[in-house]
Design a protein around this motif. Structure first.
Motif, PDB file in Angstrom:
ATOM      1  N   SER A  51       0.826  -1.215   0.000  1.00  0.00           N
ATOM      2  CA  SER A  51       0.000   0.000   0.000  1.00  0.00           C
ATOM      3  C   SER A  51       0.856   1.259   0.000  1.00  0.00           C
ATOM      4  CB  SER A  51      -0.912   0.015   1.224  1.00  0.00           C
ATOM      5  OG  SER A  51      -1.778  -1.080   1.199  1.00  0.00           O
ATOM      6  N   THR A  52       1.916   1.250   0.775  1.00  0.00           N
ATOM      7  CA  THR A  52       2.797   2.406   0.873  1.00  0.00           C
ATOM      8  C   THR A  52       3.513   2.673  -0.445  1.00  0.00           C
ATOM      9  OG1 THR A  52       3.106   1.966   3.217  1.00  0.00           O
ATOM     10  CG2 THR A  52       4.726   3.390   2.162  1.00  0.00           C
ATOM     11  N   VAL A  53       4.018   1.622  -1.067  1.00  0.00           N
ATOM     12  CA  VAL A  53       4.714   1.790  -2.344  1.00  0.00           C
ATOM     13  C   VAL A  53       3.787   2.420  -3.367  1.00  0.00           C
ATOM     14  CG1 VAL A  53       5.631   0.507  -4.330  1.00  0.00           C
ATOM     15  CG2 VAL A  53       6.475   0.019  -2.036  1.00  0.00           C
ATOM     16  N   TRP A  54       2.568   1.896  -3.484  1.00  0.00           N
ATOM     17  CA  TRP A  54       1.683   2.398  -4.530  1.00  0.00           C
ATOM     18  C   TRP A  54       1.130   3.782  -4.236  1.00  0.00           C
ATOM     19  CZ3 TRP A  54       2.161   1.354  -9.213  1.00  0.00           C
ATOM     20  CH2 TRP A  54       2.695   0.135  -9.596  1.00  0.00           C
ATOM     21  N   GLN A  82      -2.026   8.193 -18.812  1.00  0.00           N
ATOM     22  CA  GLN A  82      -1.531   7.132 -19.686  1.00  0.00           C
ATOM     23  C   GLN A  82      -0.712   6.105 -18.912  1.00  0.00           C
ATOM     24  OE1 GLN A  82       0.379   9.622 -22.602  1.00  0.00           O
ATOM     25  NE2 GLN A  82      -1.414   9.583 -23.962  1.00  0.00           N
ATOM     26  N   ILE A  83       0.099   6.588 -17.981  1.00  0.00           N
ATOM     27  CA  ILE A  83       0.892   5.670 -17.157  1.00  0.00           C
ATOM     28  C   ILE A  83      -0.031   4.815 -16.282  1.00  0.00           C
ATOM     29  CG2 ILE A  83       2.536   5.543 -15.244  1.00  0.00           C
ATOM     30  CD1 ILE A  83       3.910   8.008 -16.469  1.00  0.00           C
ATOM     31  N   ALA A  84      -1.014   5.444 -15.670  1.00  0.00           N
ATOM     32  CA  ALA A  84      -1.943   4.725 -14.793  1.00  0.00           C
ATOM     33  C   ALA A  84      -2.792   3.733 -15.592  1.00  0.00           C
ATOM     34  CB  ALA A  84      -2.833   5.710 -14.052  1.00  0.00           C
ATOM     35  N   LEU A  85      -3.195   4.112 -16.782  1.00  0.00           N
ATOM     36  CA  LEU A  85      -4.024   3.235 -17.611  1.00  0.00           C
ATOM     37  C   LEU A  85      -3.265   1.965 -17.996  1.00  0.00           C
ATOM     38  CD1 LEU A  85      -6.783   2.980 -18.988  1.00  0.00           C
ATOM     39  CD2 LEU A  85      -5.759   4.048 -21.006  1.00  0.00           C
ATOM     40  N   ALA A  86      -2.022   2.114 -18.391  1.00  0.00           N
ATOM     41  CA  ALA A  86      -1.211   0.941 -18.738  1.00  0.00           C
ATOM     42  C   ALA A  86      -1.086   0.012 -17.525  1.00  0.00           C
ATOM     43  CB  ALA A  86       0.170   1.378 -19.222  1.00  0.00           C
ATOM     44  N   GLY A  87      -0.846   0.605 -16.362  1.00  0.00           N
ATOM     45  CA  GLY A  87      -0.723  -0.199 -15.142  1.00  0.00           C
ATOM     46  C   GLY A  87      -1.990  -0.933 -14.780  1.00  0.00           C
ATOM     47  N   THR A  88      -3.127  -0.311 -15.052  1.00  0.00           N
ATOM     48  CA  THR A  88      -4.416  -0.942 -14.753  1.00  0.00           C
ATOM     49  C   THR A  88      -4.606  -2.204 -15.578  1.00  0.00           C
ATOM     50  OG1 THR A  88      -5.374   1.197 -14.190  1.00  0.00           O
ATOM     51  CG2 THR A  88      -6.913  -0.582 -14.720  1.00  0.00           C
ATOM     52  N   PHE A  89      -4.306  -2.142 -16.859  1.00  0.00           N
ATOM     53  CA  PHE A  89      -4.450  -3.330 -17.711  1.00  0.00           C
ATOM     54  C   PHE A  89      -3.485  -4.432 -17.292  1.00  0.00           C
ATOM     55  CE2 PHE A  89      -6.379  -0.273 -20.771  1.00  0.00           C
ATOM     56  CZ  PHE A  89      -7.619  -0.886 -20.831  1.00  0.00           C
ATOM     57  N   SER A 144       5.247   0.493 -15.369  1.00  0.00           N
ATOM     58  CA  SER A 144       4.558  -0.675 -15.913  1.00  0.00           C
ATOM     59  C   SER A 144       5.216  -1.970 -15.446  1.00  0.00           C
ATOM     60  CB  SER A 144       4.544  -0.625 -17.441  1.00  0.00           C
ATOM     61  OG  SER A 144       3.793   0.482 -17.889  1.00  0.00           O
ATOM     62  N   LEU A 145       6.536  -1.996 -15.452  1.00  0.00           N
ATOM     63  CA  LEU A 145       7.244  -3.178 -14.951  1.00  0.00           C
ATOM     64  C   LEU A 145       7.004  -3.373 -13.458  1.00  0.00           C
ATOM     65  CD1 LEU A 145      10.583  -2.777 -16.925  1.00  0.00           C
ATOM     66  CD2 LEU A 145       8.898  -4.622 -17.196  1.00  0.00           C
ATOM     67  N   LEU A 146       6.951  -2.275 -12.712  1.00  0.00           N
ATOM     68  CA  LEU A 146       6.648  -2.362 -11.287  1.00  0.00           C
ATOM     69  C   LEU A 146       5.235  -2.903 -11.084  1.00  0.00           C
ATOM     70  CD1 LEU A 146       7.429  -1.797  -8.316  1.00  0.00           C
ATOM     71  CD2 LEU A 146       6.462   0.496  -8.636  1.00  0.00           C
ATOM     72  N   GLN A 147       4.307  -2.449 -11.900  1.00  0.00           N
ATOM     73  CA  GLN A 147       2.942  -2.962 -11.815  1.00  0.00           C
ATOM     74  C   GLN A 147       2.926  -4.468 -12.081  1.00  0.00           C
ATOM     75  OE1 GLN A 147      -0.140  -2.575 -10.469  1.00  0.00           O
ATOM     76  NE2 GLN A 147      -0.420  -0.643 -11.535  1.00  0.00           N
ATOM     77  N   PHE A 148       3.696  -4.906 -13.074  1.00  0.00           N
ATOM     78  CA  PHE A 148       3.791  -6.336 -13.374  1.00  0.00           C
ATOM     79  C   PHE A 148       4.359  -7.104 -12.187  1.00  0.00           C
ATOM     80  CE2 PHE A 148       6.145 -10.053 -14.693  1.00  0.00           C
ATOM     81  CZ  PHE A 148       5.204 -10.736 -15.450  1.00  0.00           C
TER      82      PHE A 148
END
Length: 175
Positions: A51-54, A82-89, A144-148
């Motif tokens: 939670s803190t990281v995000w 755009q960054i947030a949208l990519a992370g959501t997918f 995006s890589l962090l989201q992955f």
């Protein structure tokens, strides 16, 4: 001597699996034995870390976009979107997929821990990448890589809690 061992094996194999689980797990498949407080705290700290990281990373990225001229004035919101949208997918695809894979994984570490460990290590690498990036494209790629990697660990971690925590202690994990 070998006949005696075979006899024991055949008796053990005749005991239904449900009967052997009933002494350690309840009807829903949750463990019965309570976890020590230290273990519950470590599980909760992992959730707190995620939670803190995000919450922090989104503020940092938005600040960098806004104040370092990575995008033209007036387009800061579009860049962040755009960054947030990519992370959501990525999250929608990765978390349930890897969580399901961990359900069927058999390793010496267990089903979930390898994914959690690998995802957490990659999180550190990609956070460093975000911190040292100097272009919008690089920041977007590392986010995006962090989201992955984060979802690579979170999917299995969500299955880890029901695997380990008895029903009586579930409310203690979430504040």
């Amino acid at each position: 001597m070998l006949d005696g061992v075979k006899g024991v094996e055949s008796i053990v194999n005749e005991v239904p699996m449900a009967a052997s689980l009933s002494t350690t797990h309840d009807a829903d498949g949750r463990p019965i034995r309570l976890l020590p407080t230290g273990h519950l705290i470590r599980i909760s700290l992992y959730w707190l870390g995620i939670s803190t990281v995000w919450s922090g990373i989104l503020d940092i990225v938005n600040g960098r976009i806004q104040f370092t001229n990575l995008v033209p004035k007036g387009e800061e919101g579009l860049g962040a979107f755009q960054i947030a949208l990519a992370g959501t997918f990525i999250a929608i695809l990765v978390q349930p997929t890897v969580g399901t894979l961990s359900d069927y994984t058999i390793t010496r570490w267990g089903r979930r821990k390898p994914y959690i460990f690998i995802g957490s290590l990659l999180d550190v690498v990609f956070l460093w990448g975000i911190a040292t990036s100097n272009s919008l494209f690089a920041i977007a790629a590392f986010v995006s890589l962090l989201q992955f990697s984060s979802n690579f660990a979170q999917g299995p971690f969500q299955g880890y809690v029901p695997d380990l925590v008895p029903a009586k202690q579930v409310g203690l994990l979430r504040g």
